[in-house]
Write an enzyme that holds these catalytic residues in place. Structure first.
Site, PDB file in Angstrom:
ATOM      1  N   LEU A  55       0.816  -1.220   0.000  1.00  0.00           N
ATOM      2  CA  LEU A  55       0.000   0.000   0.000  1.00  0.00           C
ATOM      3  C   LEU A  55       0.847   1.267   0.000  1.00  0.00           C
ATOM      4  O   LEU A  55       0.414   2.309  -0.512  1.00  0.00           O
ATOM      5  CB  LEU A  55      -0.959  -0.016   1.189  1.00  0.00           C
ATOM      6  CG  LEU A  55      -2.338  -0.647   0.920  1.00  0.00           C
ATOM      7  CD1 LEU A  55      -3.089   0.078  -0.186  1.00  0.00           C
ATOM      8  CD2 LEU A  55      -2.272  -2.118   0.590  1.00  0.00           C
ATOM      9  N   CYS A  56       2.034   1.203   0.570  1.00  0.00           N
ATOM     10  CA  CYS A  56       2.928   2.366   0.564  1.00  0.00           C
ATOM     11  C   CYS A  56       3.275   2.750  -0.871  1.00  0.00           C
ATOM     12  O   CYS A  56       3.061   3.882  -1.307  1.00  0.00           O
ATOM     13  CB  CYS A  56       4.204   2.046   1.350  1.00  0.00           C
ATOM     14  SG  CYS A  56       3.920   1.815   3.113  1.00  0.00           S
TER      15      CYS A  56
END
Length: 203
Positions: free
Chosen positions: A149-150
């Site tokens: 997700l980063c």
């Protein structure tokens, strides 16, 4: 001078996931805001769930609503022991499931998007500012934001405006930095990024 509009900055952190029941990224972002470490800026903070679908909606909406001068996403990395500043985001390879057990269709961020996008901000300069500050913080540049997700949030912002998008990974709390130290590190990084953008405009 007093009525001059402050530059608008968006800083996001992530919600809990996996072993990170308290996500150091969101703790650090809240610390920066609570202690008013960037008083010369109009700082908007937002917690984002570790959820591909949510990120793909929330991040573009933040850009649209706030029209920010700079967007900085912050995430936690269990492998990091320094503040790690990401230089590029990746479009494909998103195999890992999010907190809802989902992954993106086609395992990519944007269909037919560029394979990777470099931020227009020189992250080695940002690291230099953190490393020369009078504290115990250390920073390094990374070219792989981790295909989770980063990376997904970073690429989403880079695809909107690569000149004003950044990503910072922080270590888990106490490994080795305290909440206040992480807040300080973010403040130094954001100031350094904004200075670059201002210098580019005036040159």
């Amino acid at each position: 001078m007093g009525s001059e509009k402050k530059p608008t900055i968006i800083i996001t952190g992530f919600g809990p996931f996996g072993e990170h029941s308290v996500n150091a990224s969101w703790v650090a972002v809240q610390n920066l805001k609570r202690r008013d470490l960037l008083p010369h800026l109009d700082v908007h903070i937002q917690e984002i769930p570790v959820d591909y679908q949510e990120v793909s909606q929330i991040v573009p909406n933040l850009w649209k609503e706030k029209n920010p001068q700079l967007v900085v996403h912050v995430g936690v990395s269990g492998m990091a022991n320094k503040i790690t500043v990401e230089q590029r985001g990746n479009n494909t390879g998103y195999e890992r499931l999010d907190v809802k057990g989902q992954r993106p269709k086609k395992k990519c961020c944007i269909n037919d998007g560029e394979e990777c996008i470099l931020s227009g901000i020189d992250m080695s300069q940002v690291c230099d500012e953190i490393n020369k500050a009078e504290n115990e913080l250390e920073a390094e540049v990374s070219h792989d934001a981790g295909r989770y997700l980063c990376d997904f949030s970073f690429y989403t912002s880079l695809s909107i405006d690569r000149s004003r998008s950044a990503f910072i990974h922080v270590p888990p709390l106490g490994q080795p930095y305290s909440e206040d130290q992480l807040g300080d590190g973010l403040a130094i990084a954001v100031s350094a990024m904004l200075k670059q953008l201002t210098d580019q405009k005036s040159s």
